[in-house]
Design a protein around this motif. Structure first.
Motif, mmCIF file in Angstrom:
data_model
loop_
_atom_site.group_PDB
_atom_site.id
_atom_site.type_symbol
_atom_site.label_atom_id
_atom_site.label_comp_id
_atom_site.label_asym_id
_atom_site.label_seq_id
_atom_site.Cartn_x
_atom_site.Cartn_y
_atom_site.Cartn_z
ATOM 1 N N HIS A 86 0.966 3.956 -3.018
ATOM 2 C CA HIS A 86 0.700 5.380 -2.783
ATOM 3 C C HIS A 86 1.833 6.234 -3.361
ATOM 4 C CE1 HIS A 86 -3.030 5.350 -0.621
ATOM 5 N NE2 HIS A 86 -2.567 4.492 0.287
ATOM 6 N N LYS B 32 -8.861 -2.198 -1.279
ATOM 7 C CA LYS B 32 -7.983 -1.359 -0.458
ATOM 8 C C LYS B 32 -7.457 -0.136 -1.222
ATOM 9 C CE LYS B 32 -4.853 -1.822 3.247
ATOM 10 N NZ LYS B 32 -5.076 -2.582 4.433
ATOM 11 N N MET B 33 -7.158 -0.325 -2.513
ATOM 12 C CA MET B 33 -6.511 0.743 -3.275
ATOM 13 C C MET B 33 -7.460 1.456 -4.245
ATOM 14 S SD MET B 33 -3.669 0.659 -1.763
ATOM 15 C CE MET B 33 -2.984 2.035 -2.662
ATOM 16 N N HIS C 123 1.219 6.487 -7.002
ATOM 17 C CA HIS C 123 0.141 7.451 -7.284
ATOM 18 C C HIS C 123 0.689 8.880 -7.271
ATOM 19 C CE1 HIS C 123 -3.015 4.394 -5.632
ATOM 20 N NE2 HIS C 123 -2.544 4.048 -6.812
ATOM 21 N N GLU C 124 1.490 9.209 -6.277
ATOM 22 C CA GLU C 124 2.088 10.550 -6.202
ATOM 23 C C GLU C 124 3.051 10.784 -7.367
ATOM 24 O OE1 GLU C 124 1.292 13.194 -4.299
ATOM 25 O OE2 GLU C 124 -0.346 11.865 -3.703
ATOM 26 N N GLU D 209 0.829 -1.205 0.000
ATOM 27 C CA GLU D 209 0.000 0.000 0.000
ATOM 28 C C GLU D 209 0.865 1.257 0.000
ATOM 29 O OE1 GLU D 209 -3.652 1.981 2.588
ATOM 30 O OE2 GLU D 209 -2.834 0.041 3.186
ATOM 31 N N MET D 210 1.897 1.278 0.836
ATOM 32 C CA MET D 210 2.795 2.442 0.874
ATOM 33 C C MET D 210 3.463 2.662 -0.481
ATOM 34 S SD MET D 210 4.696 2.582 4.580
ATOM 35 C CE MET D 210 5.019 0.847 4.811
#
Length: 122
Positions: free
Chosen positions: A76, A108-109, A79-80, A72-73
């Protein structure tokens, strides 16, 4: 990476990555202490249906470190990375049998399943 790409030898992996880098392939690692726990192989791409987007070729968390939030980290971060480059989407494909991964992406995502991927071996 060998936990995700089990069919590749180290030699084949190195050859393929060498061929992919000039096209824009980048590999990012997430570390816990001094250990790589998760990897993401990505590329900024442009096409007619997604316009500018980041395609995730590889996303894997080490079996011994799953369910700790590392995937997940790292996603993310992707995504950034995509937003910073003006991309409209982050896209990926996932094998049919990887139902746990599919649940992670959708539940979750917040990814949407929008298509099937087809291929024909030549």
């Amino acid at each position: 990476m060998n936990q995700l790409r089990t069919d590749l030898t180290l030699e084949a992996y190195c050859e393929l990555v060498s061929a992919m880098r000039p096209q824009g392939y980048e590999l990012y690692a997430l570390y816990a202490d001094d250990t790589i726990v998760s990897l993401a192989g990505i590329e900024v791409r442009v096409n007619l249906y997604l316009e500018k987007h980041v395609f995730v070729y590889d996303l894997v968390t080490c079996m011994n470190h799953r369910s700790k939030g590392y995937g997940e980290m790292l996603l993310h971060f992707v995504h950034e990375y995509a937003r910073d480059r003006g991309a409209k989407y982050v896209a990926l494909e996932s094998g049919l049998a990887r139902t746990e991964a599919h649940r992670f992406y959708t539940d979750k995502m917040d990814f949407a399943i929008t298509s099937y991927a087809f291929r024909k071996q030549l």
